[in-house]
Design an enzyme around this catalytic site. Structure first.
Site, PDB file in Angstrom:
ATOM      1  N   GLU A 195     -77.470 -20.221   1.264  1.00  0.00           N
ATOM      2  CA  GLU A 195     -76.640 -20.793   2.319  1.00  0.00           C
ATOM      3  C   GLU A 195     -75.805 -19.687   2.948  1.00  0.00           C
ATOM      4  O   GLU A 195     -75.387 -18.743   2.279  1.00  0.00           O
ATOM      5  CB  GLU A 195     -75.692 -21.876   1.765  1.00  0.00           C
ATOM      6  CG  GLU A 195     -76.389 -23.040   1.104  1.00  0.00           C
ATOM      7  CD  GLU A 195     -76.431 -22.893  -0.415  1.00  0.00           C
ATOM      8  OE1 GLU A 195     -75.862 -21.899  -0.942  1.00  0.00           O
ATOM      9  OE2 GLU A 195     -77.034 -23.753  -1.066  1.00  0.00           O
ATOM     10  N   HIS A 206     -72.491 -18.937  -6.479  1.00  0.00           N
ATOM     11  CA  HIS A 206     -71.884 -18.985  -5.145  1.00  0.00           C
ATOM     12  C   HIS A 206     -70.801 -17.922  -5.033  1.00  0.00           C
ATOM     13  O   HIS A 206     -70.139 -17.577  -6.015  1.00  0.00           O
ATOM     14  CB  HIS A 206     -71.269 -20.361  -4.879  1.00  0.00           C
ATOM     15  CG  HIS A 206     -72.276 -21.451  -4.741  1.00  0.00           C
ATOM     16  ND1 HIS A 206     -72.951 -21.711  -3.578  1.00  0.00           N
ATOM     17  CD2 HIS A 206     -72.735 -22.356  -5.641  1.00  0.00           C
ATOM     18  CE1 HIS A 206     -73.785 -22.727  -3.742  1.00  0.00           C
ATOM     19  NE2 HIS A 206     -73.675 -23.132  -4.997  1.00  0.00           N
TER      20      HIS A 206
END
Length: 324
Positions: free
Chosen positions: A105, A38
């Site tokens: 995402e 991430h």
């Protein structure tokens, strides 16, 4: 035999502390490790987000554990760059590395300034990336024009055997789609009926390879503390798709989570001070057919969890066979 591993949460723990944690995890009896890649945490309260690929080289060197990483090629990462990263780690640490590929995402991918595509376009883009990565790992020179563009790419350092490319899915539909291309499947804990449907969809569509599960849990010396820690750290992570796919900033997740209760968090995190209950939850996942189960303690501090689970939970689980 089901393998129980440690999920290293870059979004919650400083990478130096996380490296110490994974060394402790091996000493405590965990047999594998994984992490997610991430760019930012899900919440300002979590407060970290180290670069997974740098950390993985250190973690593989510091332990004898196999490791995997969940990654989303196609926007923030060019697939040829990811193929090179995969190849280098696999060449340095043979048979100890795997990668799970997903569609990602917006919270990570918006940083490029490019438009965040619709889900069907993200699926199509990932499929192109998978083909590019496989071809490069096989030693081919790759040129490709589509949702991603590649111009005469070739990997000069490759492992003797390419590592597994695992499909990352949270829905039955995505699990079925992953069966077309993946060497295995990874998902996150959910109600047993949903997990069973995912496994069945993947296998019935011809899905091969191992099944892996990341389990969000929270343990503390008493239930009230466990509930507080889970709510403080993980209340921004309770949202189902498309919300979790499409929000862009930690502030957005924190705003959306302002009315989330500890009971809401307990629906997606296994929260208890009872080690026997944690063992039963983990045993039930193994009985569904998961070959690898990665424990993610959602607290910011890992040492007590790793020590106690190594002493009191993992021994209860040894000998539990998966059905796959």
């Amino acid at each position: 035999m089901t393998v129980y591993g440690f999920h290293a949460s870059h979004e919650q723990v400083h990478p130096r502390e996380l490296l110490d944690a994974v060394v402790l995890a091996e000493q405590a009896g965990f047999a594998a490790g994984m992490c997610s890649d991430h760019f930012s945490p899900w919440s300002a309260r979590q407060g970290q987000s180290g670069f997974a690929w740098s950390w993985l080289g250190a973690a593989l060197q510091a332990t004898g554990l196999p490791f995997g990483v969940v990654n989303a090629p196609g926007q923030r990462y060019h697939p040829a760059v990811i193929a090179q990263a995969i190849a280098t780690l696999s060449a340095m640490f043979p048979d100890r590395f795997w990668v799970a590929l997903g569609t990602g995402e917006a919270s990570n991918e918006h940083i490029t300034g490019d438009r965040w595509p619709r889900k069907e376009l993200r699926n199509a883009r990932l499929r192109e990336c998978v083909d590019v990565i496989r071809a490069l790992l096989a030693g081919e020179e790759v040129s490709h024009d589509g949702l991603v563009t590649v111009d005469r790419a070739r990997l000069w350092t490759r492992p003797d055997e390419p590592p597994p490319l695992i499909g990352a899915a949270v829905s039955v539909e995505t699990a079925r789609w992953c069966a077309e291309w993946a060497d295995g499947l990874i998902t996150v804990n959910a109600p047993a009926d949903h997990l069973r449907r995912m496994i069945d969809a993947y296998r019935e569509a011809g899905g091969r390879g191992r099944l892996a599960l990341q389990v969000h849990l929270c343990w503390a010396a008493d239930d009230d503390t466990a509930r507080h820690v889970a709510h403080e750290q993980w209340r921004s992570n309770v949202f189902a798709p498309p919300v979790c796919w499409d929000l862009e900033l930690p502030e957005h997740f924190d705003g959306a989570a302002r009315f989330v209760t500890p009971d809401d968090v307990a629906r997606v995190v296994n929260v208890s001070a009872d080690l026997g209950r944690h063992a039963e939850w983990l045993r039930s996942y193994a009985e569904l057919g998961f070959d690898e189960i990665y424990l993610h303690h959602v607290g910011a501090h890992q040492e007590a969890f790793l020590t106690v689970f190594g002493e009191a939970v993992l021994p209860r689980l040894m000998g539990v066979a998966s059905w796959s």
